[in-house]
Design an enzyme around this catalytic site. Structure first.
Site, PDB file in Angstrom:
ATOM      1  N   SER A  97       0.907  -1.174  -0.033  1.00 45.56           N
ATOM      2  CA  SER A  97       0.027   0.031   0.177  1.00 45.56           C
ATOM      3  C   SER A  97       0.937   1.227  -0.164  1.00 45.56           C
ATOM      4  O   SER A  97       1.944   1.013   0.301  1.00 45.56           O
ATOM      5  CB  SER A  97      -0.834  -0.014   1.436  1.00 45.56           C
ATOM      6  OG  SER A  97      -1.870  -0.977   1.267  1.00 45.56           O
TER       7      SER A  97
HETATM    8  N1  SAH Z   1      -0.472  -4.920   3.609  1.00 41.92           N
HETATM    9  C1  SAH Z   1       0.579  -5.551   2.776  1.00 41.92           C
HETATM   10  C2  SAH Z   1      -0.070  -6.223   1.600  1.00 41.92           C
HETATM   11  C3  SAH Z   1      -1.233  -5.625   0.812  1.00 41.92           C
HETATM   12  S1  SAH Z   1      -1.665  -6.561  -0.571  1.00 41.92           S
HETATM   13  C4  SAH Z   1       1.582  -4.334   2.491  1.00 41.92           C
HETATM   14  O1  SAH Z   1       1.080  -3.068   2.484  1.00 41.92           O
HETATM   15  O2  SAH Z   1       2.482  -4.975   1.936  1.00 41.92           O
HETATM   16  C5  SAH Z   1      -2.973  -7.477   0.064  1.00 41.92           C
HETATM   17  C6  SAH Z   1      -2.316  -8.700   0.452  1.00 41.92           C
HETATM   18  O3  SAH Z   1      -3.414  -9.664   1.053  1.00 41.92           O
HETATM   19  C7  SAH Z   1      -1.634  -9.554  -0.444  1.00 41.92           C
HETATM   20  O4  SAH Z   1      -0.299  -9.770  -0.125  1.00 41.92           O
HETATM   21  C8  SAH Z   1      -2.502 -10.809  -0.886  1.00 41.92           C
HETATM   22  O5  SAH Z   1      -1.538 -11.866  -1.177  1.00 41.92           O
HETATM   23  C9  SAH Z   1      -3.170 -10.888   0.593  1.00 41.92           C
HETATM   24  N2  SAH Z   1      -4.104 -11.823   0.669  1.00 41.92           N
HETATM   25  C10 SAH Z   1      -5.220 -11.686  -0.230  1.00 41.92           C
HETATM   26  N3  SAH Z   1      -6.312 -12.643   0.193  1.00 41.92           N
HETATM   27  C11 SAH Z   1      -5.763 -13.213   1.082  1.00 41.92           C
HETATM   28  C12 SAH Z   1      -6.477 -14.359   2.158  1.00 41.92           C
HETATM   29  N4  SAH Z   1      -7.429 -14.899   1.691  1.00 41.92           N
HETATM   30  N5  SAH Z   1      -5.471 -14.732   3.032  1.00 41.92           N
HETATM   31  C13 SAH Z   1      -4.329 -14.154   3.308  1.00 41.92           C
HETATM   32  N6  SAH Z   1      -3.939 -13.079   2.470  1.00 41.92           N
HETATM   33  C14 SAH Z   1      -4.494 -12.539   1.503  1.00 41.92           C
END
Ligand code: SAH
Length: 261
Positions: A97
């Protein structure tokens, strides 16, 4: 991660500031209340934090300190753009983000990230925000990052090892797990703070159950149009919630669905 429109006269830069910004051709910087103004593009972590502070996104010293300690450059794949206030692809159809979104979420959760508290970060991705949580709750606290892409979890652990949160990882106060985050992490529940970094169609029941009475969840909800929802669990277990702002996050979904996109 999302765009915002100018709302008030407060967002208009002074003539002096405009002259400075024009001289330096700075990109747009977005503040948390959907106002925008021109601001310098930071080239180190300290300048990024200062910019977010000046823009009013960072309001508290504790949030500023956590973001100062956790150098964003250690967590992003493209180091050249580490300090720009933009989201960035991290592979596997996921993004880290934008810094202003991280700052906003830290502000919203600040009272629930006091020393000794427990936090859950769902969709921990790069591990950046999870590490900020760990710094805020300290060595008496406990932070779990859950993420369903194993390669992202491996990379996030490497990122954290290079950062100021490394001792908390070593001591086990901060840990990462490959799991479907919609189920949360019941082993360490209940949590004072739950953050979800991907947009859910509906708030998962398991996460609501794992929120402590008196705790707070911040979660983007929606499909095409999403809102950042803040959910407080009162001491009697009832929920109070509101929409903080409009956002655009990657979906909280199954691993197969995410990799298919
Ligand atoms: N907050 C983090 C990543 C944001 S992107 C940062 O800023 O680095 C959202 C993340 O959610 C991604 O890494 C994606 O792989 C994860 N995600 C999506 N669906 C998910 C699920 N069901 N369980 C676990 N992670 C999930």
């Amino acid at each position: 991660m999302f765009t915002r429109a100018a709302k008030s006269a407060k967002s208009v830069p002074s003539a002096e500031r405009l002259a400075f910004l024009q001289r330096h051709r700075h990109p747009l910087f977005f503040s948390p209340r959907m106002e925008f103004f021109w601001a310098p593009s930071p080239n180190d972590n300290h300048s990024l934090v200062e910019l977010l502070r000046q823009g009013g996104v960072i309001k508290s010293q504790r949030v500023a300190e956590a973001m100062e300690k956790i150098d964003r450059k250690l967590f992003v794949p493209d180091k050249a753009y580490a300090y720009m206030d933009n989201p960035m692809p991290i592979g596997y159809n996921a993004t880290i983000s934008a810094p202003h979104m991280h700052a906003l979420c830290l502000q919203l959760l600040e009272n629930h990230l006091q020393p000794g508290m427990h936090a859950l970060d769902v969709g921990s991705g790069t591990g950046y925000l999870t590490s900020c949580f760990a710094i805020m709750v300290g060595k008496e606290g406990r932070v779990m990052g859950v993420e369903h892409i194993p390669q992202l979890v491996e990379q996030s652990i490497e990122n954290v090892k290079a950062s100021a949160a490394a001792p908390l990882l070593e001591s086990g106060r901060l840990s990462f797990h490959v799991v479907d985050g919609r189920l949360g992490w019941p082993d360490e529940a209940p949590y004072d703070a739950i953050h979800v970094g991907a947009a859910a169609s509906e708030v998962p029941d398991a996460l609501l159950q794992q929120l402590k009475p008196g705790g707070r969840m911040v979660i983007p909800v929606g499909d095409e149009f999403q809102e950042l929802r803040v959910i407080d669990k009162q001491s009697d277990g009832t929920l109070k919630e509101w929409c903080e702002t409009s956002v655009r996050y990657v979906p909280l979904t199954s691993r197969n669905e995410q990799l298919r996109c």
